[in-house]
Scaffold this motif. Structure first.
Motif, PDB file in Angstrom:
ATOM      1  N   GLY A   1     -72.343  46.534 -19.305  1.00  0.00           N
ATOM      2  CA  GLY A   1     -72.831  47.525 -18.357  1.00  0.00           C
ATOM      3  C   GLY A   1     -72.852  48.915 -18.957  1.00  0.00           C
ATOM      4  N   ALA A   2     -71.823  49.239 -19.736  1.00  0.00           N
ATOM      5  CA  ALA A   2     -71.764  50.552 -20.377  1.00  0.00           C
ATOM      6  C   ALA A   2     -72.906  50.715 -21.385  1.00  0.00           C
ATOM      7  CB  ALA A   2     -70.420  50.733 -21.069  1.00  0.00           C
ATOM      8  N   ILE A   3     -73.218  49.650 -22.117  1.00  0.00           N
ATOM      9  CA  ILE A   3     -74.330  49.697 -23.081  1.00  0.00           C
ATOM     10  C   ILE A   3     -75.652  49.903 -22.347  1.00  0.00           C
ATOM     11  CG2 ILE A   3     -75.640  48.345 -24.770  1.00  0.00           C
ATOM     12  CD1 ILE A   3     -72.973  47.005 -25.543  1.00  0.00           C
TER      13      ILE A   3
ATOM     14  N   PHE B   1     -82.401  32.727 -23.497  1.00  0.00           N
ATOM     15  CA  PHE B   1     -81.505  33.199 -24.555  1.00  0.00           C
ATOM     16  C   PHE B   1     -80.123  33.586 -24.021  1.00  0.00           C
ATOM     17  CE2 PHE B   1     -85.883  34.566 -25.701  1.00  0.00           C
ATOM     18  CZ  PHE B   1     -86.070  33.722 -26.784  1.00  0.00           C
ATOM     19  N   PHE B   2     -79.917  33.459 -22.690  1.00  0.00           N
ATOM     20  CA  PHE B   2     -78.659  33.880 -22.085  1.00  0.00           C
ATOM     21  C   PHE B   2     -77.906  32.682 -21.533  1.00  0.00           C
ATOM     22  CE2 PHE B   2     -80.979  37.842 -22.100  1.00  0.00           C
ATOM     23  CZ  PHE B   2     -80.003  38.825 -22.208  1.00  0.00           C
ATOM     24  N   ASP B   3     -76.614  32.923 -21.251  1.00  0.00           N
ATOM     25  CA  ASP B   3     -75.865  31.938 -20.481  1.00  0.00           C
ATOM     26  C   ASP B   3     -75.572  32.538 -19.108  1.00  0.00           C
ATOM     27  OD1 ASP B   3     -73.540  33.599 -20.633  1.00  0.00           O
ATOM     28  OD2 ASP B   3     -72.977  32.668 -22.519  1.00  0.00           O
ATOM     29  N   LEU B   4     -75.123  31.696 -18.180  1.00  0.00           N
ATOM     30  CA  LEU B   4     -74.924  32.112 -16.798  1.00  0.00           C
ATOM     31  C   LEU B   4     -73.846  33.176 -16.670  1.00  0.00           C
ATOM     32  CD1 LEU B   4     -75.868  31.586 -13.917  1.00  0.00           C
ATOM     33  CD2 LEU B   4     -74.105  29.823 -13.730  1.00  0.00           C
ATOM     34  N   VAL B   5     -72.789  33.060 -17.457  1.00  0.00           N
ATOM     35  CA  VAL B   5     -71.675  34.003 -17.358  1.00  0.00           C
ATOM     36  C   VAL B   5     -72.120  35.416 -17.731  1.00  0.00           C
ATOM     37  CG1 VAL B   5     -69.423  34.634 -18.291  1.00  0.00           C
ATOM     38  CG2 VAL B   5     -69.934  32.239 -17.796  1.00  0.00           C
ATOM     39  N   THR B   6     -72.900  35.541 -18.811  1.00  0.00           N
ATOM     40  CA  THR B   6     -73.369  36.856 -19.247  1.00  0.00           C
ATOM     41  C   THR B   6     -74.271  37.497 -18.201  1.00  0.00           C
ATOM     42  OG1 THR B   6     -73.273  36.148 -21.559  1.00  0.00           O
ATOM     43  CG2 THR B   6     -74.586  38.109 -21.056  1.00  0.00           C
ATOM     44  N   ALA B   7     -75.212  36.724 -17.669  1.00  0.00           N
ATOM     45  CA  ALA B   7     -76.130  37.252 -16.663  1.00  0.00           C
ATOM     46  C   ALA B   7     -75.382  37.660 -15.403  1.00  0.00           C
ATOM     47  CB  ALA B   7     -77.195  36.216 -16.334  1.00  0.00           C
ATOM     48  N   ALA B   8     -74.436  36.833 -14.957  1.00  0.00           N
ATOM     49  CA  ALA B   8     -73.670  37.146 -13.745  1.00  0.00           C
ATOM     50  C   ALA B   8     -72.807  38.387 -13.937  1.00  0.00           C
ATOM     51  CB  ALA B   8     -72.798  35.949 -13.360  1.00  0.00           C
ATOM     52  N   SER B   9     -72.300  38.579 -15.145  1.00  0.00           N
ATOM     53  CA  SER B   9     -71.471  39.751 -15.425  1.00  0.00           C
ATOM     54  C   SER B   9     -72.283  41.040 -15.271  1.00  0.00           C
ATOM     55  CB  SER B   9     -70.900  39.668 -16.844  1.00  0.00           C
ATOM     56  OG  SER B   9     -70.029  38.572 -16.978  1.00  0.00           O
ATOM     57  N   LEU B  10     -73.501  41.028 -15.769  1.00  0.00           N
ATOM     58  CA  LEU B  10     -74.355  42.212 -15.657  1.00  0.00           C
ATOM     59  C   LEU B  10     -74.719  42.496 -14.199  1.00  0.00           C
ATOM     60  CD1 LEU B  10     -76.655  41.701 -18.742  1.00  0.00           C
ATOM     61  CD2 LEU B  10     -75.102  43.610 -18.367  1.00  0.00           C
TER      62      LEU B  10
END
Length: 460
Positions: A415-417, A345-354
């Motif tokens: 990250g804040a969430i 359900f994720f893309d690479l950019v979102t996962a890498a950002s976290l």
């Protein structure tokens, strides 16, 4: 504590080093070269040297803390001891963000490569199959995971050596490739401080993961010596190796505009210098390297969950359980595997950002923990100790401040969430701060160099 419910010490230096190398995935250098070359204006090897030295200050802080607290909890434990159990919990929660999403990133990277070559196969299959393989590898004795990782790491090292050899051959037979040795990748007229800083922000991701070795402290023989040696060796090895590889890449390909997709420059370079056979082998190695990294990443998150379960921050019967036969936290392997499956359900950019948010949070607080624990609390203030426990960690924090400043806004929001959810959970387990967060009392800490350690533990 019942010895049957403890992690078993089996790992030597080479085992820890290989697992760390697997987690950092040596082939990452090829994934980041194109975009880093654009950001640094053609000075990738120079920036790798800078990034290595910048990272070493944080590595040294981890070394100091693992000597004091050789446990599986890593930053979670260090901040507990230096600051307060509640602060340690929040840092550990933030680190979970890093570790939990690491296996997802490797699976998503495999999905990107394989979907491009096999567009008719459902994309989710390229997520599920690698995660199943990663989880199965980690369900055996920890040395089995090391064996898997050793094979995959050797393949990456071999393909990197062949890649460099082909680049050197290209330089020798192609007059247009420029001089064999050139200072252009290290210094040129268009080099600017802004380009260096932009490049460091990108290439610092290549070093994220070295801290995961500290989560293996309770499975390592003589961890207060072995873990620090492995962490420093890994950071230096990665820095030097990546500098050499990118030097020859940069000399041969100083202009990224010739590539249709600069972010995938290495994929276009491979068939140019070695033909389609080599390009196929190169792609296969990239896939294998991501599986290897996933194995090491899941190994680390399972140990961090174990530390938090043992402390009863998370339910001890599940997260603090290890199998008597193999001595591994098998429930944590299963749970982290299930979480990793959400990568569909994720893309690479979102996962890498976290991941970046969690990693930089842990790095920052570990540097501060050295200052608080050694310099303030234990009054280690000789000239040598002032450099080790004050100046060095503050330099590490300064470099991290650059990373924080340049971090993607989406990473900061997500990250804040995540941390807000952790704060709410902390309110629950501490009954609105009426009690401190649960904290493990170490029974068998090894080789603690501080003469005040026993008194400090009793105070805690």
């Amino acid at each position: 504590m019942d010895n049957k419910n403890e992690l078993k010490r089996r790992l030597k230096f080479i085992h820890v080093f290989v697992l760390g190398l697997a987690l950092l995935t040596p082939s990452t250098v090829f994934d980041t070269f194109g975009i880093a070359s654009l950001a640094t204006k053609g000075h990738v090897p120079l920036v790798y040297i800078f990034a290595m030295f910048a990272t070493l200050f944080t590595v040294l802080s981890y070394v100091h803390m693992v000597k004091a607290f050789p446990s599986a909890g890593s930053a979670y434990t260090y901040v507990q001891k230096a600051f307060h159990p509640n602060v340690g919990f929040l840092v550990g929660w933030s680190a979970l963000c890093d570790y939990l999403f690491l296996p997802m990133v490797y699976a998503l990277a495999i999905k990107i490569y394989m979907s491009a070559y096999f567009p008719g196969v459902p994309g989710w299959l390229w997520v599920v199959l690698p995660i199943l393989l990663i989880s199965v590898a980690n369900m055996f004795n920890v040395k089995v995971a090391v064996s898997f990782s050793s094979v995959f790491v050797l393949l990456q090292i071999l393909i990197s050596a062949v890649f460099v050899a082909l680049l050197i051959r290209e330089m020798m037979i192609n007059e247009g490739a420029g001089p064999f040795f050139s200072l252009e990748p290290l210094y040129s007229a268009n080099l600017t401080s802004s380009a260096v800083l932009a490049g460091v922000t990108i290439l610092a991701y290549s070093f994220i993961g070295f801290d995961a070795m500290s989560t293996l402290a309770e499975e390592t023989i003589n961890p207060t010596k072995t873990i620090p040696k492995a962490m420093i060796s890994l950071a230096v090895y990665i820095g030097i190796t990546y500098t050499i590889i990118t030097y020859f890449l940069q000399v041969n390909y100083p202009d990224m505009s010739i590539f249709s997709d600069p972010e995938a420059a290495a994929g276009e370079i491979a068939p140019q210098i070695g033909g389609m056979l080599f390009a196929s082998i190169f792609l296969g190695t990239i896939i294998v390297s991501n599986i290897s990294g996933g194995i090491a990443a899941q190994l680390s998150i399972s140990r961090l969950l174990y530390a938090m379960g043992r402390d009863n921050v998370l339910p001890r019967k599940i997260f603090g359980y290890v199998t008597p036969q193999s001595g591994i936290p098998i429930y944590n392997i299963v749970i982290s595997g299930i979480v990793a499956l959400t990568a569909v359900f994720f893309d690479l950019v979102t996962a890498a950002s976290l991941i970046s948010f969690g990693a930089f949070t842990a790095f920052t607080f570990v540097n501060l923990s050295v200052f608080v624990y050694y310099y303030i609390r234990n009054k280690k203030r000789s000239i040598k100790e002032t450099f080790m426990y004050l100046i060095s960690p503050l330099i590490g924090v300064s470099f991290l401040a650059i990373m924080w400043y340049n971090m993607d806004v989406q990473a900061l929001i997500l990250g804040a969430i995540w941390n807000m959810a952790g704060f709410i959970f902390l309110l629950y387990i501490t009954k609105m701060f009426k009690n401190p967060a649960p904290m493990f009392s170490f029974d068998e800490l090894e080789a603690m160099p501080l003469e005040t350690f026993d008194d400090h533990v009793r105070k805690i």
